[in-house]
Each structure stands twice: as structure tokens, then as C-alpha cells.
Design a protein around this motif. Structure first.
Motif, PDB file in Angstrom:
ATOM      1  N   ARG A 200       0.831  -1.213   0.000  1.00  0.00           N
ATOM      2  CA  ARG A 200       0.000   0.000   0.000  1.00  0.00           C
ATOM      3  C   ARG A 200       0.862   1.259   0.000  1.00  0.00           C
ATOM      4  O   ARG A 200       0.565   2.233  -0.706  1.00  0.00           O
ATOM      5  N   ASP A 201       1.930   1.225   0.786  1.00  0.00           N
ATOM      6  CA  ASP A 201       2.814   2.396   0.830  1.00  0.00           C
ATOM      7  C   ASP A 201       3.505   2.622  -0.515  1.00  0.00           C
ATOM      8  O   ASP A 201       3.632   3.764  -0.976  1.00  0.00           O
ATOM      9  N   LEU A 202       3.961   1.554  -1.140  1.00  0.00           N
ATOM     10  CA  LEU A 202       4.592   1.698  -2.456  1.00  0.00           C
ATOM     11  C   LEU A 202       3.608   2.261  -3.474  1.00  0.00           C
ATOM     12  O   LEU A 202       3.958   3.101  -4.299  1.00  0.00           O
ATOM     13  N   GLY A 203       2.366   1.802  -3.405  1.00  0.00           N
ATOM     14  CA  GLY A 203       1.344   2.339  -4.305  1.00  0.00           C
ATOM     15  C   GLY A 203       1.090   3.813  -4.045  1.00  0.00           C
ATOM     16  O   GLY A 203       0.949   4.611  -4.983  1.00  0.00           O
ATOM     17  N   ALA A 204       1.031   4.192  -2.767  1.00  0.00           N
ATOM     18  CA  ALA A 204       0.808   5.589  -2.412  1.00  0.00           C
ATOM     19  C   ALA A 204       1.973   6.471  -2.837  1.00  0.00           C
ATOM     20  O   ALA A 204       1.805   7.681  -3.056  1.00  0.00           O
ATOM     21  N   LEU A 205       3.137   5.865  -2.974  1.00  0.00           N
ATOM     22  CA  LEU A 205       4.332   6.608  -3.406  1.00  0.00           C
ATOM     23  C   LEU A 205       4.448   6.680  -4.925  1.00  0.00           C
ATOM     24  O   LEU A 205       5.437   7.192  -5.445  1.00  0.00           O
ATOM     25  N   GLY A 206       3.467   6.155  -5.618  1.00  0.00           N
ATOM     26  CA  GLY A 206       3.411   6.319  -7.065  1.00  0.00           C
ATOM     27  C   GLY A 206       3.849   5.135  -7.885  1.00  0.00           C
ATOM     28  O   GLY A 206       3.948   5.240  -9.116  1.00  0.00           O
ATOM     29  N   LEU A 207       4.115   3.992  -7.247  1.00  0.00           N
ATOM     30  CA  LEU A 207       4.523   2.819  -8.010  1.00  0.00           C
ATOM     31  C   LEU A 207       3.311   1.988  -8.420  1.00  0.00           C
ATOM     32  O   LEU A 207       2.306   1.935  -7.708  1.00  0.00           O
ATOM     33  N   GLN A 208       3.424   1.350  -9.557  1.00  0.00           N
ATOM     34  CA  GLN A 208       2.430   0.369  -9.987  1.00  0.00           C
ATOM     35  C   GLN A 208       2.867  -0.964  -9.379  1.00  0.00           C
ATOM     36  O   GLN A 208       3.877  -1.542  -9.769  1.00  0.00           O
ATOM     37  N   VAL A 209       2.106  -1.453  -8.421  1.00  0.00           N
ATOM     38  CA  VAL A 209       2.532  -2.581  -7.589  1.00  0.00           C
ATOM     39  C   VAL A 209       1.951  -3.889  -8.093  1.00  0.00           C
ATOM     40  O   VAL A 209       0.764  -3.977  -8.429  1.00  0.00           O
ATOM     41  N   GLU A 210       2.814  -4.910  -8.135  1.00  0.00           N
ATOM     42  CA  GLU A 210       2.404  -6.254  -8.530  1.00  0.00           C
ATOM     43  C   GLU A 210       2.707  -7.239  -7.402  1.00  0.00           C
ATOM     44  O   GLU A 210       3.740  -7.132  -6.747  1.00  0.00           O
ATOM     45  N   THR A 211       1.807  -8.193  -7.199  1.00  0.00           N
ATOM     46  CA  THR A 211       2.072  -9.316  -6.315  1.00  0.00           C
ATOM     47  C   THR A 211       2.418 -10.508  -7.195  1.00  0.00           C
ATOM     48  O   THR A 211       1.623 -10.901  -8.055  1.00  0.00           O
ATOM     49  N   LEU A 212       3.602 -11.062  -7.001  1.00  0.00           N
ATOM     50  CA  LEU A 212       4.128 -12.111  -7.875  1.00  0.00           C
ATOM     51  C   LEU A 212       4.354 -13.399  -7.082  1.00  0.00           C
ATOM     52  O   LEU A 212       4.455 -13.378  -5.854  1.00  0.00           O
ATOM     53  N   PRO A 213       4.469 -14.533  -7.779  1.00  0.00           N
ATOM     54  CA  PRO A 213       4.779 -15.783  -7.080  1.00  0.00           C
ATOM     55  C   PRO A 213       6.121 -15.679  -6.365  1.00  0.00           C
ATOM     56  O   PRO A 213       7.094 -15.190  -6.928  1.00  0.00           O
ATOM     57  N   GLY A 214       6.161 -16.127  -5.138  1.00  0.00           N
ATOM     58  CA  GLY A 214       7.392 -16.057  -4.366  1.00  0.00           C
ATOM     59  C   GLY A 214       8.344 -17.181  -4.698  1.00  0.00           C
ATOM     60  O   GLY A 214       8.015 -18.103  -5.451  1.00  0.00           O
ATOM     61  N   PRO A 215       9.525 -17.146  -4.139  1.00  0.00           N
ATOM     62  CA  PRO A 215      10.503 -18.220  -4.330  1.00  0.00           C
ATOM     63  C   PRO A 215      10.045 -19.465  -3.581  1.00  0.00           C
ATOM     64  O   PRO A 215       9.053 -19.413  -2.840  1.00  0.00           O
ATOM     65  N   PRO A 216      10.728 -20.595  -3.739  1.00  0.00           N
ATOM     66  CA  PRO A 216      10.341 -21.816  -3.033  1.00  0.00           C
ATOM     67  C   PRO A 216      10.146 -21.574  -1.538  1.00  0.00           C
ATOM     68  O   PRO A 216      10.979 -20.949  -0.884  1.00  0.00           O
ATOM     69  N   GLY A 217       9.005 -22.029  -1.032  1.00  0.00           N
ATOM     70  CA  GLY A 217       8.705 -21.878   0.383  1.00  0.00           C
ATOM     71  C   GLY A 217       7.986 -20.597   0.749  1.00  0.00           C
ATOM     72  O   GLY A 217       7.586 -20.408   1.888  1.00  0.00           O
ATOM     73  N   LYS A 218       7.799 -19.704  -0.237  1.00  0.00           N
ATOM     74  CA  LYS A 218       7.119 -18.438   0.033  1.00  0.00           C
ATOM     75  C   LYS A 218       6.070 -18.192  -1.047  1.00  0.00           C
ATOM     76  O   LYS A 218       6.382 -18.246  -2.236  1.00  0.00           O
ATOM     77  N   LYS A 219       4.854 -17.927  -0.635  1.00  0.00           N
ATOM     78  CA  LYS A 219       3.741 -17.832  -1.584  1.00  0.00           C
ATOM     79  C   LYS A 219       3.870 -16.638  -2.518  1.00  0.00           C
ATOM     80  O   LYS A 219       3.638 -16.751  -3.729  1.00  0.00           O
ATOM     81  N   GLU A 220       4.231 -15.479  -1.958  1.00  0.00           N
ATOM     82  CA  GLU A 220       4.199 -14.249  -2.755  1.00  0.00           C
ATOM     83  C   GLU A 220       5.426 -13.372  -2.514  1.00  0.00           C
ATOM     84  O   GLU A 220       6.121 -13.509  -1.504  1.00  0.00           O
ATOM     85  N   MET A 221       5.648 -12.463  -3.449  1.00  0.00           N
ATOM     86  CA  MET A 221       6.660 -11.405  -3.335  1.00  0.00           C
ATOM     87  C   MET A 221       6.090 -10.157  -3.997  1.00  0.00           C
ATOM     88  O   MET A 221       4.971 -10.198  -4.536  1.00  0.00           O
ATOM     89  N   THR A 222       6.843  -9.060  -3.962  1.00  0.00           N
ATOM     90  CA  THR A 222       6.322  -7.787  -4.454  1.00  0.00           C
ATOM     91  C   THR A 222       7.277  -7.119  -5.434  1.00  0.00           C
ATOM     92  O   THR A 222       8.497  -7.155  -5.239  1.00  0.00           O
ATOM     93  N   ARG A 223       6.676  -6.531  -6.464  1.00  0.00           N
ATOM     94  CA  ARG A 223       7.456  -5.686  -7.382  1.00  0.00           C
ATOM     95  C   ARG A 223       6.646  -4.433  -7.696  1.00  0.00           C
ATOM     96  O   ARG A 223       5.428  -4.495  -7.859  1.00  0.00           O
ATOM     97  N   GLY A 224       7.334  -3.320  -7.785  1.00  0.00           N
ATOM     98  CA  GLY A 224       6.688  -2.069  -8.167  1.00  0.00           C
ATOM     99  C   GLY A 224       7.432  -1.420  -9.312  1.00  0.00           C
ATOM    100  O   GLY A 224       8.656  -1.541  -9.423  1.00  0.00           O
ATOM    101  N   TRP A 225       6.676  -0.720 -10.168  1.00  0.00           N
ATOM    102  CA  TRP A 225       7.256  -0.019 -11.312  1.00  0.00           C
ATOM    103  C   TRP A 225       7.011   1.470 -11.159  1.00  0.00           C
ATOM    104  O   TRP A 225       5.900   1.904 -10.848  1.00  0.00           O
ATOM    105  N   LYS A 226       8.039   2.265 -11.386  1.00  0.00           N
ATOM    106  CA  LYS A 226       7.906   3.723 -11.343  1.00  0.00           C
ATOM    107  C   LYS A 226       7.218   4.168 -12.634  1.00  0.00           C
ATOM    108  O   LYS A 226       7.638   3.828 -13.732  1.00  0.00           O
TER     109      LYS A 226
END
Length: 227
Positions: A200-226
Motif C-alpha cells: 500500500r505504501d509503495l502504491g501511495a508513493l506512485g509505483l504500480q505494484v504487482e504481487t508475484l509468485p514467491g521463491p520456493p517456500g514463500k507464496k508471494e513477493m512484491t514488485r513495483g514499477w515507477k
């Protein structure tokens, strides 16, 4: 935070470090090497490069030099693709030689073993000044906190700090904003963390935020684009 760390072996056979003071590891128990490749190389550097293969040098900023694994993998990538990279990393608590000299990352993938000598050189490089590490990889390591760091424009951000519940001061909207405001248009921000407040904070800072598949053992990770 003290310097006491213990070397542990994760599920993919690669080492990580356990920091008793925070009861925290530097990487996932499910595989340190796999985590770095998945989060920071595949969904970080390579994702950005797939959209911007005509823009170089690539300027990368890393929060948390730590074991040097992300930096070494990036150097290998730069040499293999013959793409110049300017790598800026911060680390307030650099590892002692007795620790980093024992880490086994260079033994995990025999196809890139010939780049092994660079791993030690990355750690031995002088702090707080720019260093030419190889033909395609220049680096500056600053021994400081994110709060005190002087940041440069970046194309790719590796946000690899300890988890928000361990070092909350690094994950505040103010600190995230310090990083995002220096990102170039079209830059990416990649982290293993999938906490809702961070997104939410990254989105509020102007990034387009994506929730992506995480590495082994972790369901999700995050990426944002300026934007």
C-alpha cells in the motif's frame, strides 16, 4: 545490531547466515541461492532488462549488501550478457572475512564457477568509494544505514533488508519514499516481502505494484514499477 552471525545451510544446499540478536536469517531457509535468483535476478534485473534492453548502463541500488550474493549474481549476469552495470549497495554491518570466506555460493552452479574469484573480490573491495570490479560491473559499497545513505538515480532496486517485523525502521513509508523518489521513470523495485502495508505504501508513493509468485517456500513477493 551486533556482528555475531552463524553460517547455516539452507534447503538448496547454499549457505545463509543466522543472526541470533534478531532471531533472523539473511535468506530463506528454503534456499538462499534460489531465493536470490528468483526474486532479484528473474523478477528484478531480468524483468527490467526485458523492457529496456537498449538502456545502459543499468543502475542498480541494493538495500542490504549482506552476504554479497545478489551483487555476485549481478556481476555474473553483466559479464554473461556483456551489459554494463553500475551497482550501489549499502550495508551498515559488513561481514568479517572469517565469515564471507566460508560462504559456498560459488560452488552451487558449476556453469558459472569460473566467476568464483569475483565473490571474494566484491567483499574485499574498498568501502565508500567506487571500484571497477570487471569489464561490465562497477560497484560502490557504502557502509551506512538507509537513513544516512546518499542515493543516486536507479533503474532497478533490490530491497533486501531484514523483514519488517525485525527492522521496521527500514520499511516505513518515509524510508521507502527516499528510495522511490530517486528511481528513474520505468524503474523497478523488487523485494521478497509481500506485506500488505508495504504494498500500500509503495502504491501511495506512485509505483504500480504487482504481487508475484514467491521463491520456493514463500507464496508471494512484491514488485513495483515507477510510472
Amino acid at each position: 545490531m551486533g556482528k555475531e552471525v552463524k553460517i547455516i545451510t539452507t534447503e538448496d544446499g547454499s549457505h545463509s547466515l543466522f543472526l541470533p540478536e534478531l532471531n533472523e536469517t539473511y535468506h530463506s531457509f528454503h534456499g538462499a541461492y534460489r531465493e536470490s535468483v528468483h526474486v532479484f535476478m528473474l523478477y528484478g534485473l531480468e524483468a527490467w532488462y526485458s523492457k529496456n534492453s537498449d538502456r545502459f548502463p543499468i543502475r542498480i541500488f541494493e538495500v542490504g549488501f549482506g552476504t554479497g550474493l545478489n551483487a555476485w549474481l549481478t556481476l555474473v549476469w553483466a559479464e554473461q550478457y556483456k551489459v554494463p552495470v553500475l551497482y550501489h549497495s549499502i550495508e551498515p554491518f559488513p561481514l568479517e572475512k572469517e565469515v564471507y570466506s566460508q560462504l559456498n555460493y560459488t560452488e552451487v552452479d558449476e556453469t558459472i564457477y569460473h566467476y568464483a574469484p569475483y565473490f571474494q573480490r566484491l567483499h574485499e573491495a574498498k568501502w565508500n568509494e567506487g571500484v571497477i570490479m570487471s569489464e561490465y560491473f562497477n560497484m560502490k559499497k557504502d557502509s551506512c544505514t538507509l537513513e544516512d545513505a546518499v542515493l543516486y538515480p536507479s533503474d532497478v532496486v533490490f530491497f533486501d533488508a531484514f523483514a519488517p517485523n525485525k527492522q521496521p525502521e527500514l520499511w516505513t513509508k518515509e524510508m521507502l519514499g527516499k528510495v522511490t523518489e530517486t528511481m528513474n521513470p520505468g524503474a523497478s523495485f523488487t523485494t521478497y516481502c509481500a506485506k500488505g502495508q508495504v504494498k500500500r505504501d509503495l502504491g501511495a508513493l506512485g509505483l504500480q505494484v504487482e504481487t508475484l509468485p514467491g521463491p520456493p517456500g514463500k507464496k508471494e513477493m512484491t514488485r513495483g514499477w515507477k510510472k
